[in-house]
Motif scaffolding. Structure first.
Motif, PDB file in Angstrom:
ATOM      1  N   UNK A   1       0.575  -1.199   0.006  1.00  8.40           N
ATOM      2  CA  UNK A   1       0.127   0.034   0.032  1.00  8.40           C
ATOM      3  C   UNK A   1       0.839   1.108   0.093  1.00  8.40           C
ATOM      4  N   UNK A   2       2.179   0.958  -0.385  1.00  4.86           N
ATOM      5  CA  UNK A   2       2.954   2.393  -0.440  1.00  4.86           C
ATOM      6  C   UNK A   2       3.942   1.979  -1.495  1.00  4.86           C
ATOM      7  N   UNK A   3       4.461   3.210  -2.143  1.00  4.32           N
ATOM      8  CA  UNK A   3       5.293   2.888  -3.370  1.00  4.32           C
ATOM      9  C   UNK A   3       6.921   3.601  -2.899  1.00  4.32           C
ATOM     10  N   UNK A   4       7.794   3.473  -3.990  1.00  5.43           N
ATOM     11  CA  UNK A   4       8.985   4.059  -3.486  1.00  5.43           C
ATOM     12  C   UNK A   4       9.088   5.475  -3.083  1.00  5.43           C
ATOM     13  N   UNK A   5       8.067   6.269  -3.624  1.00  4.50           N
ATOM     14  CA  UNK A   5       7.880   7.571  -3.345  1.00  4.50           C
ATOM     15  C   UNK A   5       7.710   8.010  -2.104  1.00  4.50           C
ATOM     16  N   UNK A   6       7.055   6.885  -1.263  1.00  2.90           N
ATOM     17  CA  UNK A   6       6.720   7.030  -0.055  1.00  2.90           C
ATOM     18  C   UNK A   6       7.707   6.688   1.012  1.00  2.90           C
ATOM     19  N   UNK A   7       8.957   6.552   0.340  1.00  3.02           N
ATOM     20  CA  UNK A   7      10.076   6.125   1.489  1.00  3.02           C
ATOM     21  C   UNK A   7      11.038   7.355   1.197  1.00  3.02           C
ATOM     22  N   UNK A   8      10.874   8.533   0.901  1.00  3.88           N
ATOM     23  CA  UNK A   8      11.642   9.593   0.906  1.00  3.88           C
ATOM     24  C   UNK A   8      12.190   9.944   2.638  1.00  3.88           C
ATOM     25  N   UNK A   9      13.359  10.146   2.471  1.00  2.00           N
ATOM     26  CA  UNK A   9      13.874  10.450   3.966  1.00  2.00           C
ATOM     27  C   UNK A   9      13.552  11.956   4.456  1.00  2.00           C
ATOM     28  N   UNK A  10      12.731  11.834   5.502  1.00  2.00           N
ATOM     29  CA  UNK A  10      12.372  13.072   5.834  1.00  2.00           C
ATOM     30  C   UNK A  10      13.185  13.811   6.812  1.00  2.00           C
ATOM     31  N   UNK A  11      12.791  15.007   7.419  1.00  4.75           N
ATOM     32  CA  UNK A  11      13.826  15.643   8.577  1.00  4.75           C
ATOM     33  C   UNK A  11      13.296  15.005   9.741  1.00  4.75           C
ATOM     34  N   UNK A  12      14.007  14.914  10.724  1.00  2.31           N
ATOM     35  CA  UNK A  12      13.747  14.512  12.327  1.00  2.31           C
ATOM     36  C   UNK A  12      12.874  15.505  12.702  1.00  2.31           C
ATOM     37  N   UNK A  13      11.821  14.697  13.516  1.00  8.42           N
ATOM     38  CA  UNK A  13      11.218  15.584  14.249  1.00  8.42           C
ATOM     39  C   UNK A  13      11.581  16.111  15.606  1.00  8.42           C
ATOM     40  N   UNK A  14      12.348  16.879  15.664  1.00  7.11           N
ATOM     41  CA  UNK A  14      13.107  17.172  17.258  1.00  7.11           C
ATOM     42  C   UNK A  14      12.210  16.913  18.656  1.00  7.11           C
ATOM     43  N   UNK A  15      11.149  17.593  18.313  1.00 10.96           N
ATOM     44  CA  UNK A  15      10.078  17.283  19.546  1.00 10.96           C
ATOM     45  C   UNK A  15      10.074  16.008  19.993  1.00 10.96           C
ATOM     46  N   UNK A  16       9.354  15.079  19.070  1.00 12.26           N
ATOM     47  CA  UNK A  16       9.199  13.782  19.271  1.00 12.26           C
ATOM     48  C   UNK A  16      10.533  12.952  19.662  1.00 12.26           C
ATOM     49  N   UNK A  17      11.674  13.085  18.759  1.00 13.49           N
ATOM     50  CA  UNK A  17      12.760  12.566  19.304  1.00 13.49           C
ATOM     51  C   UNK A  17      13.104  12.932  20.738  1.00 13.49           C
ATOM     52  N   UNK A  18      12.862  14.215  21.019  1.00 11.85           N
ATOM     53  CA  UNK A  18      13.171  14.575  22.363  1.00 11.85           C
ATOM     54  C   UNK A  18      12.530  13.777  23.428  1.00 11.85           C
ATOM     55  N   UNK A  19      11.191  13.735  23.066  1.00 11.68           N
ATOM     56  CA  UNK A  19      10.330  13.162  24.021  1.00 11.68           C
ATOM     57  C   UNK A  19      10.530  11.413  24.366  1.00 11.68           C
ATOM     58  N   UNK A  20      11.053  11.130  22.948  1.00  9.35           N
ATOM     59  CA  UNK A  20      11.434   9.597  22.882  1.00  9.35           C
ATOM     60  C   UNK A  20      12.732   9.398  23.820  1.00  9.35           C
ATOM     61  N   UNK A  21      13.691  10.188  23.527  1.00  9.65           N
ATOM     62  CA  UNK A  21      15.061  10.071  24.233  1.00  9.65           C
ATOM     63  C   UNK A  21      14.719  10.058  25.903  1.00  9.65           C
TER      64      UNK A  21
END
Length: 872
Positions: free
Chosen positions: A253-273
């Motif tokens: 249900x996805x294609x190669x176009x859906x795999x583009x590497x995006x920017x990190x979400x700093x807020x979400x990464x901070x909460x995760x860390x």
């Protein structure tokens, strides 16, 4: 330059867990383990730094059941279950990837390999592709534009190109599948050819090019044990090649176009860390503390008493628990929403609140996650639950039975557009003793409680859209209350009967051991497949012995083909008795409560056909083929002295529904005239009179009748009847000639499934079939057989559910003392006072036979006795 990086997430996660196996060091203050998450993060960053891709996807396995296990039940069967320390970390891999800007994907019925193979094939004509995995099966995907890196240690890899594979192995990447077909794979547990290892397999494929060409020339091989093994294990070789083949046409249900590497979400990464206490990773983030968005906190109150105004507008409640079996579990809290305020009450205070009791017992419309579970839990404190109109677990199950194992925390993001994502392990193992006082846990419960109303609203819309509201309101929701009352009642089980059977079975097993040793000429471990294989296939030289890398197969299907040999018959009996003794005689005693009853849990949201199952213990699978198995039912007794158990069993309900759905006039007439349907079928198929139908003819007719209900193939029928596939196909063709409307139905239901993507029962219960249009023949064929079978099995399930609801209503309306205790397959078990037996027999037959209006009559067989065994 564009580059696609495809990572086998399941493989990387397991390697991360075992590569950094310091469980004591890597865990949070709450006791939550983080070693796999930490190592996964480190390995991933190293891979990204090395490859600098523009597109990335991490693929995960969706579960143990795939199209490969449908073809070969033992596929990956030897693997140990996931360690609990890794299982609790598993949901957080995806949370981390989301925050990191990396796409991830899993696909029901497929493996990560198939996702990667499909995307790699699609992308290789547009950009270079790099695959990172620990699985050498992936080497078959190598091409001029696809490189496969096999993880060695940490992030260190061994790179494979077309030239590297040719130099090292002397074959092309595609030929690796043929090598695997011959040598098998002990890790994935498929057999290959006996005594053919990698060296021999490579030599054969280097010479013949493929398995197909090898077998075209197998007769030209010189006589040898290798030639003999190749001939004997031909089917195994082709099966193993098929299992080893990575699908490059998976329905993604996805294609190669859906795999583009995006920017990190700093807020979400901070909460995760912060949650994982990864301070090292947190310190690397180029984020100013003032820019970190705080996670939105919900307003809630922890209360120890309740006032009426706190319930004046309450519409939903949620019970938080830790353990699966709610019959033995004490909940942690009861929470509800009232005028946008969330109230959380620790469970130890719940029973003291009269206001709560009145609200729970009132007919005020309510939403909750699991009505049946809540009913039982409130019963434990002397309350009666009423007024539930939306059961989130039931509604989600009906909306898509493929998601039957989803927990509430997994359902929430699906029906809230991902706006709320939770996981049950948020508070970790170490906090469980003092959870109600923990602020993190309270916030977690508050989020779940708030999500209930939103999820319920979305599910109600989905049920309306999919025309499932009648099924939900008329069958599943009222049935939940009926099942809850049955669970609360339980059924009396006589421990002394089980213990007596245990002594009997133990003596029988000792006698069988002596007889088996005498026939074998020596003593050995009968429970050891390896030792048993040596005795049967080397010492006694029994035929059909197939040796895999772990020894000869002694599976039931293998031994049943040798059942004419006395030692094999005794071994089969020994195994059955051993299972009866351990699983049922000993196993059932563990579940007998202080009231001398077993309170099984009826699982309403598991099967894709709508059939009920049961657990803790499973009473659906008590074997009854052996008389010893039937004797276990003698331990099941009425709950009250002087009562009897009344058994009511639908006769051939699935065949009757098949006759109705297909409008097959000949079968309908046979049922209406009270004829034996298998004899009637034998007369038509063999073209003989009734007196000419012998036992073999009837048995073959019965196999086809019931086989068609389960969408049987010519191969399946040939195995059941021990005839050739050609004979089986001729049998099926003749059957369809004599019953043309059944053939028409089968064809039409498959076409309908291909168009709609699902099939449905007489009551609109849906089952989605993801592989109905698959290009792979085996996947498509299985889906087609499922399409034929589901409306029949599912409708039978619906019918008995309707009968259960109607009988519960009748018993209550007439003020009878009789109780419905059990449902097992097509059978209902009632606890009946002797003075009510006559009226109950009349009511049960009348109700069950008229539960639905069909073109054929439903027939119910009744029996009663002082035990379940006597009632059969």
């Amino acid at each position: 330059m564009k580059k696609l990086l495809l990572i086998d997430g399941s493989s990387l996660a397991f390697r991360a867990f075992y590569g950094l196996n310091d469980l004591n060091r890597f865990k949070t203050k709450t006791g939550f383990h983080t070693n796999a998450l930490y190592a996964f993060h480190t390995m991933l960053e190293a891979i990204l730094q090395r490859e600098t891709p523009t597109h990335v996807l991490v693929a995960f396995d969706a579960g143990k059941s795939t199209f490969r296990t449908e073809k070969y039940a033992d596929y990956k069967g030897g693997r140990a279950s996931m360690p609990s320390e890794l299982a609790e970390q598993w949901p957080y891999f995806k949370i981390f990837l989301d925050a990191y800007g990396i796409a991830h994907y899993d696909l029901i019925n497929y493996e990560a390999d198939d996702i990667i193979g499909t995307l790699a094939t699609q992308a290789s004509c547009k950009m270079p592709v790099v695959i990172v995995t620990g699985d050498k099966d992936m080497l078959q995907l190598v091409s001029d534009n696809i490189r496969v890196d096999i993880i060695k240690k940490g992030a260190e890899v061994d790179s494979h190109t077309v030239d590297v594979i040719q130099e090292r192995m002397g074959i092309t990447p595609k030929q690796i599948i043929d090598v695997k077909g011959l040598m098998g794979d002990s890790s994935d547990n498929y057999p290959g050819v006996t005594k053919v290892g990698e060296k021999t397999a490579l030599k054969l494929i280097q010479e013949y090019g493929s398995i197909e060409n090898l077998y075209e020339h197998v007769d030209t091989l010189k006589a040898s044990k290798l030639k003999e093994n190749l001939i004997n294990d031909k089917n195994s070789a082709f099966l193993s090649k098929d299992l080893a083949t990575i699908r490059v046409d998976s329905p993604l249900a996805l294609s190669v176009d859906d795999t583009v590497l995006k920017e990190k979400n700093s807020a979400d990464l901070t909460a995760y860390y912060q949650q994982m206490e990864f301070n090292q990773f947190l310190s690397r983030l180029d984020v100013q503390p003032t820019k970190i968005e705080k996670v939105k906190k919900l307003a809630y109150q922890v209360v120890h008493e309740v006032f009426s105004e706190q319930l004046s507008n309450a519409k939903a409640f949620y019970i938080e628990r830790l353990h699966e079996n709610y019959h033995t579990d004490t909940p942690l809290s009861l929470s509800w929403i009232n005028h946008d305020v969330i109230y959380i009450m620790p469970w130890q205070y719940v029973s003291q609140s009269q206001h709560l009791k009145e609200w729970i017992s009132s007919d005020t419309p309510k939403t909750t996650y699991d009505l049946k579970e809540a009913y039982v839990l409130f019963h434990h404190i002397g309350w009666t639950l009423s007024g539930v109109q939306m059961d989130v677990s039931l509604a989600a199950y009906l909306n898509d039975t493929n998601d039957s194992r989803l927990t509430f925390t997994q359902i929430i993001p699906i029906y809230t557009s991902g706006q709320i994502a939770l996981d049950e392990t948020i508070y970790g193992k170490g906090a469980k003793q003092h959870i109600p006082e923990d602020a993190v846990w309270q916030q977690h419960v508050a989020q779940k409680t708030q999500a209930l109303e939103e999820v319920a609203h979305q599910l109600q819309d989905a049920l309306q859209k999919n025309q499932l509201m009648h099924l939900y309101e008329a069958i599943e929701l009222p049935l939940a209350s009926v099942l809850a009352k049955m669970e609360v009642l339980g059924i009396t089980v006589d421990t002394q009967v089980l213990q007596s059977l245990g002594h009997q079975f133990t003596n029988d097993l000792i006698a069988l051991e002596s007889e088996i040793y005498a026939l074998a000429g020596e003593q050995f471990n009968i429970a050891s497949p390896k030792q048993l294989g040596v005795i049967l296939f080397e010492k006694l030289n029994l035929p059909a012995g197939k040796k895999t890398k772990t020894g000869y197969s002694t599976a039931v299907d293998v031994l049943e083909k040798l059942s004419g040999y006395p030692i094999v018959e005794k071994i089969l009996t020994y195994r059955q008795l051993s299972k009866l003794n351990s699983t049922y005689v000993e196993g059932l005693q563990k579940y007998i409560g202080e009231d001398n009853r077993i309170h099984t849990r009826f699982v309403q949201t598991l099967t894709q056909t709508g059939r009920l199952s049961s657990t803790d213990p499973n009473l659906q699978n008590i074997p009854i083929r052996l008389d010893q198995g039937r004797q276990i039912r003698a331990a099941f007794k009425p709950n009250s002295s002087g009562n009897v158990l009344l058994s009511a069993d639908y006769s051939q309900i699935e065949l009757r529904i098949l006759a109705h759905i297909s409008n097959e006039t000949h079968m309908i007439e046979a049922f209406k005239n009270g004829e034996d349907i298998h004899t009637s079928t034998a007369m038509r198929v063999f073209g003989v009179e009734k007196h000419e139908v012998d036992d073999l003819m009837r048995r073959q007719a019965k196999a086809v009748n019931f086989g068609l209900v389960y969408g049987i193939s010519d191969y399946g029928l040939s195995q059941n009847l021990n005839i050739t596939r050609k004979q089986a196909q001729q049998f099926i063709d003749t059957y369809f000639e004599k019953y043309p409307n059944i053939k028409t139905y089968m064809d039409q239901i498959v076409e309908s499934a291909k168009k709609d993507g699902y099939v449905k029962t007489l009551f609109n219960r849906r089952r989605y079939l993801n592989d109905i249009n698959a290009s792979n023949f085996n996947l498509r064929s299985f889906a087609e057989r499922t399409a034929m079978n589901t409306p029949i099995q599912g409708s039978a399930a619906d019918v008995i559910k309707i009968a259960m609801i109607q009988m519960d209503n009748i018993i209550r309306e007439k003020g009878l003392q009789s109780k419905l205790l059990l449902q097992v397959h097509d059978e209902l078990i009632f606890d009946v006072p002797v003075h009510e037996l006559d009226i109950m027999e009349q009511l049960v037959v009348q109700t069950m036979e008229n539960a639905v209006d069909l073109s054929v009559t439903l027939e119910v067989n009744l029996a009663h006795g002082t035990s379940w065994y006597d009632a059969k």
